[in-house]
Motif scaffolding. Structure first.
Motif, PDB file in Angstrom:
ATOM      1  N   VAL A  74       0.878  -1.163   0.000  1.00 27.17           N
ATOM      2  CA  VAL A  74       0.000   0.000   0.000  1.00 27.17           C
ATOM      3  C   VAL A  74       0.919   1.218   0.000  1.00 27.17           C
ATOM      4  CG1 VAL A  74      -1.697   1.342   1.308  1.00 27.17           C
ATOM      5  CG2 VAL A  74      -1.921  -1.147   1.157  1.00 27.17           C
ATOM      6  N   ILE A  75       0.629   2.160  -0.885  1.00 31.96           N
ATOM      7  CA  ILE A  75       1.436   3.366  -1.041  1.00 31.96           C
ATOM      8  C   ILE A  75       0.610   4.576  -0.613  1.00 31.96           C
ATOM      9  CG2 ILE A  75       2.577   4.867  -2.732  1.00 31.96           C
ATOM     10  CD1 ILE A  75       3.051   2.403  -4.411  1.00 31.96           C
ATOM     11  N   VAL A  76       1.272   5.549   0.012  1.00 29.02           N
ATOM     12  CA  VAL A  76       0.639   6.826   0.337  1.00 29.02           C
ATOM     13  C   VAL A  76       1.574   7.958  -0.072  1.00 29.02           C
ATOM     14  CG1 VAL A  76      -0.722   5.921   2.266  1.00 29.02           C
ATOM     15  CG2 VAL A  76       1.522   6.892   2.705  1.00 29.02           C
ATOM     16  N   ASP A  77       0.975   9.068  -0.444  1.00 30.57           N
ATOM     17  CA  ASP A  77       1.714  10.296  -0.705  1.00 30.57           C
ATOM     18  C   ASP A  77       1.278  11.293   0.358  1.00 30.57           C
ATOM     19  OD1 ASP A  77       3.222   9.706  -3.168  1.00 30.57           O
ATOM     20  OD2 ASP A  77       1.233   9.479  -4.057  1.00 30.57           O
ATOM     21  N   ALA A  78       2.116  11.475   1.375  1.00 26.63           N
ATOM     22  CA  ALA A  78       1.768  12.364   2.483  1.00 26.63           C
ATOM     23  C   ALA A  78       1.714  13.810   1.997  1.00 26.63           C
ATOM     24  CB  ALA A  78       2.797  12.223   3.603  1.00 26.63           C
ATOM     25  N   LYS A  79       0.671  14.520   2.386  1.00 20.45           N
ATOM     26  CA  LYS A  79       0.488  15.904   1.958  1.00 20.45           C
ATOM     27  C   LYS A  79       1.470  16.860   2.637  1.00 20.45           C
ATOM     28  CE  LYS A  79      -3.091  15.229  -0.672  1.00 20.45           C
ATOM     29  NZ  LYS A  79      -2.779  14.971  -2.062  1.00 20.45           N
ATOM     30  N   ASP A  80       1.872  16.515   3.853  1.00 19.03           N
ATOM     31  CA  ASP A  80       2.780  17.388   4.601  1.00 19.03           C
ATOM     32  C   ASP A  80       3.548  16.551   5.614  1.00 19.03           C
ATOM     33  OD1 ASP A  80       1.013  16.933   6.800  1.00 19.03           O
ATOM     34  OD2 ASP A  80      -0.166  18.700   6.264  1.00 19.03           O
ATOM     35  N   ASP A  81       4.412  17.210   6.393  1.00 13.48           N
ATOM     36  CA  ASP A  81       5.237  16.475   7.355  1.00 13.48           C
ATOM     37  C   ASP A  81       4.415  15.834   8.467  1.00 13.48           C
ATOM     38  OD1 ASP A  81       7.646  16.885   6.043  1.00 13.48           O
ATOM     39  OD2 ASP A  81       8.042  18.766   7.093  1.00 13.48           O
ATOM     40  N   GLY A  82       3.306  16.461   8.853  1.00 17.33           N
ATOM     41  CA  GLY A  82       2.443  15.872   9.872  1.00 17.33           C
ATOM     42  C   GLY A  82       1.840  14.561   9.376  1.00 17.33           C
ATOM     43  N   ALA A  83       1.382  14.550   8.143  1.00 13.23           N
ATOM     44  CA  ALA A  83       0.838  13.319   7.558  1.00 13.23           C
ATOM     45  C   ALA A  83       1.937  12.268   7.414  1.00 13.23           C
ATOM     46  CB  ALA A  83       0.197  13.615   6.201  1.00 13.23           C
ATOM     47  N   ARG A  84       3.126  12.699   7.007  1.00 14.05           N
ATOM     48  CA  ARG A  84       4.243  11.756   6.880  1.00 14.05           C
ATOM     49  C   ARG A  84       4.537  11.093   8.226  1.00 14.05           C
ATOM     50  NH1 ARG A  84       9.094  12.331   8.450  1.00 14.05           N
ATOM     51  NH2 ARG A  84       8.980  14.595   8.529  1.00 14.05           N
ATOM     52  N   ARG A  85       4.565  11.881   9.291  1.00 18.60           N
ATOM     53  CA  ARG A  85       4.822  11.323  10.636  1.00 18.60           C
ATOM     54  C   ARG A  85       3.723  10.347  11.041  1.00 18.60           C
ATOM     55  NH1 ARG A  85       6.612  16.626  11.327  1.00 18.60           N
ATOM     56  NH2 ARG A  85       4.645  17.254  12.251  1.00 18.60           N
ATOM     57  N   PHE A  86       2.462  10.666  10.723  1.00 16.25           N
ATOM     58  CA  PHE A  86       1.346   9.762  11.017  1.00 16.25           C
ATOM     59  C   PHE A  86       1.601   8.402  10.376  1.00 16.25           C
ATOM     60  CE2 PHE A  86      -2.652   7.903   9.392  1.00 16.25           C
ATOM     61  CZ  PHE A  86      -3.287   7.619  10.597  1.00 16.25           C
ATOM     62  N   TYR A  87       1.932   8.386   9.092  1.00 16.74           N
ATOM     63  CA  TYR A  87       2.146   7.116   8.389  1.00 16.74           C
ATOM     64  C   TYR A  87       3.403   6.404   8.888  1.00 16.74           C
ATOM     65  CZ  TYR A  87      -1.659   8.341   5.294  1.00 16.74           C
ATOM     66  OH  TYR A  87      -2.903   8.653   4.795  1.00 16.74           O
ATOM     67  N   GLU A  88       4.435   7.147   9.212  1.00 14.90           N
ATOM     68  CA  GLU A  88       5.645   6.510   9.757  1.00 14.90           C
ATOM     69  C   GLU A  88       5.346   5.839  11.097  1.00 14.90           C
ATOM     70  OE1 GLU A  88       8.445   9.758   9.630  1.00 14.90           O
ATOM     71  OE2 GLU A  88       9.265   9.052   7.707  1.00 14.90           O
ATOM     72  N   ARG A  89       4.509   6.467  11.925  1.00 13.41           N
ATOM     73  CA  ARG A  89       4.118   5.841  13.199  1.00 13.41           C
ATOM     74  C   ARG A  89       3.340   4.556  12.959  1.00 13.41           C
ATOM     75  NH1 ARG A  89       2.869  11.194  14.686  1.00 13.41           N
ATOM     76  NH2 ARG A  89       0.663  10.807  14.356  1.00 13.41           N
TER      77      ARG A  89
END
Length: 167
Positions: free
Chosen positions: A126-141
């Protein structure tokens, strides 16, 4: 999380007009484009419906591909040398501002991962393109891994997702 809620495919009877995540492109997409994308099989939008009928959040799934060369070397070691691997794109995920902080984002993500896993179509990740750093951190968690040259593009292998659901 209160009461009985459900995640279901977006349908014409769902009220999208009052949805506000605070991210204008996500809100505009949901209000004006999501229904058309569903009808044309471009994306599959799903909504989290609360007991009162309000939509607390949504996400979209669609098919995509990953270039083998885009993935980290440690991920590709045991993969076939196809130039393109099938994947599932979690294109959008948003929670209405009124319902933030209640775990709905994680619930929507879990539902998206389970639907992706249950699909009868082959998908490596499953792939995601995080809109911003907050979203990126959410997915990394949530154990998503960044693509080496694209830190806001992340993936989670389907084999890892299967472990979440004991499959």
């Amino acid at each position: 999380m209160e009461g009985a809620f459900r995640v279901e495919a977006l349908a014409p009877h769902h009220d999208r007009a009052s949805f506000a995540s605070g991210v204008e492109p996500l809100d505009r997409y949901f209000r004006t484009q999501a229904g058309q994308d569903a009808r044309k099989n471009v994306a599959a939008p799903f909504v989290l419906v609360l007991p009162d009928g309000a939509i607390a959040g949504y996400y979209t799934l669609s098919a995509t591909g990953i270039g083998l060369s885009e993935l980290p070397a440690q991920t590709t070691r045991k993969l076939p040398r196809y130039p393109l691997l099938p994947a599932t794109l979690l294109g959008r995920l948003a929670v209405d501002l009124r319902y933030r902080g209640r775990g709905y984002g994680r619930l929507l993500l879990a539902d998206a991962l389970l639907r992706s896993l249950r699909s009868e179509i082959a998908s490596f990740a499953v792939i995601v393109d995080a809109k911003d750093d907050g979203a990126r951190r959410f997915y990394e968690r949530e154990s998503f891994l960044p693509f080496p040259d694209q830190p806001k593009r992340l993936f989670r292998p389907m084999a890892d997702i299967a472990g979440l659901f004991d499959r």
